[in-house]
Design a protein around this motif. Structure first.
Motif, mmCIF file in Angstrom:
data_model
loop_
_atom_site.group_PDB
_atom_site.id
_atom_site.type_symbol
_atom_site.label_atom_id
_atom_site.label_comp_id
_atom_site.label_asym_id
_atom_site.label_seq_id
_atom_site.Cartn_x
_atom_site.Cartn_y
_atom_site.Cartn_z
ATOM 1 N N ASN A 1 0.813 -1.219 0.000
ATOM 2 C CA ASN A 1 0.000 0.000 0.000
ATOM 3 C C ASN A 1 0.846 1.268 0.000
ATOM 4 O OD1 ASN A 1 0.976 -0.348 2.573
ATOM 5 N ND2 ASN A 1 -0.846 0.521 3.575
ATOM 6 N N ARG A 2 2.137 1.129 -0.266
ATOM 7 C CA ARG A 2 3.031 2.280 -0.329
ATOM 8 C C ARG A 2 3.744 2.307 -1.681
ATOM 9 N NH1 ARG A 2 3.761 4.771 4.435
ATOM 10 N NH2 ARG A 2 5.710 5.736 3.780
ATOM 11 N N ILE A 3 4.264 3.475 -2.022
ATOM 12 C CA ILE A 3 5.021 3.621 -3.265
ATOM 13 C C ILE A 3 6.327 4.352 -2.990
ATOM 14 C CG2 ILE A 3 3.035 3.636 -4.822
ATOM 15 C CD1 ILE A 3 3.368 6.740 -4.913
ATOM 16 N N GLU A 4 7.293 4.103 -3.868
ATOM 17 C CA GLU A 4 8.520 4.896 -3.909
ATOM 18 C C GLU A 4 8.643 5.408 -5.334
ATOM 19 O OE1 GLU A 4 13.267 4.563 -2.759
ATOM 20 O OE2 GLU A 4 11.790 3.191 -1.882
ATOM 21 N N ILE A 5 8.836 6.722 -5.483
ATOM 22 C CA ILE A 5 8.810 7.326 -6.812
ATOM 23 C C ILE A 5 9.806 8.475 -6.872
ATOM 24 C CG2 ILE A 5 6.931 8.927 -6.210
ATOM 25 C CD1 ILE A 5 5.849 8.469 -9.074
ATOM 26 N N ASP A 6 10.482 8.618 -8.016
ATOM 27 C CA ASP A 6 11.438 9.710 -8.211
ATOM 28 C C ASP A 6 10.717 10.928 -8.785
ATOM 29 O OD1 ASP A 6 13.391 8.014 -7.343
ATOM 30 O OD2 ASP A 6 14.266 7.656 -9.321
ATOM 31 N N ILE A 7 11.189 12.103 -8.397
ATOM 32 C CA ILE A 7 10.631 13.350 -8.911
ATOM 33 C C ILE A 7 11.775 14.303 -9.222
ATOM 34 C CG2 ILE A 7 10.328 14.317 -6.582
ATOM 35 C CD1 ILE A 7 7.838 15.784 -7.654
ATOM 36 N N THR A 8 11.665 15.021 -10.331
ATOM 37 C CA THR A 8 12.624 16.056 -10.714
ATOM 38 C C THR A 8 11.914 17.393 -10.611
ATOM 39 O OG1 THR A 8 13.719 14.544 -12.247
ATOM 40 C CG2 THR A 8 14.157 16.888 -12.534
ATOM 41 N N ILE A 9 12.476 18.306 -9.819
ATOM 42 C CA ILE A 9 11.773 19.545 -9.505
ATOM 43 C C ILE A 9 12.733 20.729 -9.540
ATOM 44 C CG2 ILE A 9 12.102 19.200 -7.012
ATOM 45 C CD1 ILE A 9 9.295 20.428 -6.642
ATOM 46 N N PRO A 10 12.319 21.877 -10.087
ATOM 47 C CA PRO A 10 13.194 23.054 -10.085
ATOM 48 C C PRO A 10 13.566 23.465 -8.661
ATOM 49 C CG PRO A 10 11.362 23.376 -11.603
ATOM 50 C CD PRO A 10 11.059 22.133 -10.813
ATOM 51 N N GLU A 11 14.799 23.887 -8.499
ATOM 52 C CA GLU A 11 15.290 24.299 -7.184
ATOM 53 C C GLU A 11 14.400 25.372 -6.563
ATOM 54 O OE1 GLU A 11 17.554 24.178 -3.886
ATOM 55 O OE2 GLU A 11 18.137 23.014 -5.648
ATOM 56 N N LYS A 12 13.900 26.290 -7.378
ATOM 57 C CA LYS A 12 13.093 27.394 -6.848
ATOM 58 C C LYS A 12 11.768 26.907 -6.258
ATOM 59 C CE LYS A 12 10.866 28.540 -11.274
ATOM 60 N NZ LYS A 12 10.648 29.602 -12.285
ATOM 61 N N SER A 13 11.316 25.713 -6.648
ATOM 62 C CA SER A 13 10.056 25.170 -6.135
ATOM 63 C C SER A 13 10.261 24.177 -4.998
ATOM 64 C CB SER A 13 9.286 24.472 -7.268
ATOM 65 O OG SER A 13 9.006 25.359 -8.321
ATOM 66 N N PHE A 14 11.525 23.907 -4.657
ATOM 67 C CA PHE A 14 11.823 22.830 -3.715
ATOM 68 C C PHE A 14 11.204 23.068 -2.335
ATOM 69 C CE2 PHE A 14 14.773 21.175 -0.421
ATOM 70 C CZ PHE A 14 14.529 19.824 -0.607
#
Length: 214
Positions: A164-177
């Protein structure tokens, strides 16, 4: 706040004739010092009077006057790169002497000005710093993650399902971190986990560079 940096999306060229001397500038995007030196060796014109150049790649920079008076050619080219807020950039300005000496001040203006015009008219894109994170949370949060990606300018990878859990990668702009971190904590009620994988710079092709008025 530091100025945004830009990288060239295509090679650029500019030529001027100044008091009978011809100055031709070439500028390209490079990702390493070795790539810059290889390009300089290939671009150099053996028949020209001088082949002066500079590059800026991250914290690494170098310039060369190629026989012109010290500080009159390579350094003004580097200043043009910095003044146009360009990253990962190498510029060569080649001169064919026309018989009239320009003096040190004239050379500074000629080399720096030709390089600046070359970069001013180049096609450029914004360089954005990204964070790469690995997220772990309840599987029920996945739909909300997908729905909010566009708000943060982020991209999600494929989830790794673990009951019932997930592990997922995300790429995000530094300014939105910072904003994303707060939102993710609220979404998961403090039970979600994030791990910083790495950070990199990339060009952001949907945001062309504004033209400098300098």
């Amino acid at each position: 706040m530091s100025n945004p940096l830009y990288i060239l999306s295509a090679p650029s060229r500019h030529q001027e004739t100044i008091r009978k001397s011809r100055f031709r500038a070439h500028a390209v995007h490079v990702e390493s010092v070795d790539a810059a030196m290889t390009w300089l060796a290939r671009t150099r014109d053996a028949a020209a009077t001088h082949n002066c150049w500079a590059y800026r790649i991250g914290s690494h920079y170098r310039f060369d006057d190629d026989g012109e008076p010290g500080g009159s050619a390579g350094q003004p080219i580097l200043q043009a790169i910095d003044g146009q807020h360009c990253a990962e950039t190498v510029v060569m300005v080649t001169r064919w002497f026309g018989g009239t000496k320009l003096g040190v001040g004239g050379l500074v203006r000629a080399y720096g000005g030709t390089a600046a015009e070359c970069l001013h008219h180049a096609k450029r894109h914004l360089q954005v710093q990204y964070r790469h994170l690995s997220l772990r949370c309840e599987a029920s949060n996945l739909a909300r993650l997908h729905a909010r990606c566009s708000h943060f300018g982020a991209q999600l990878g494929s989830p790794d399902w673990q009951e019932n859990r997930i592990e997922i990668d995300i790429t995000i702009p530094e300014k939105s971190f910072a904003e994303f971190t707060e939102w993710f904590a609220n979404l998961t009620r403090g039970h979600g986990r994030s791990r910083d994988i790495t950070s990199n710079c990339h060009k952001f092709p949907s945001d062309p560079a504004p033209r400098s008025s300098a």
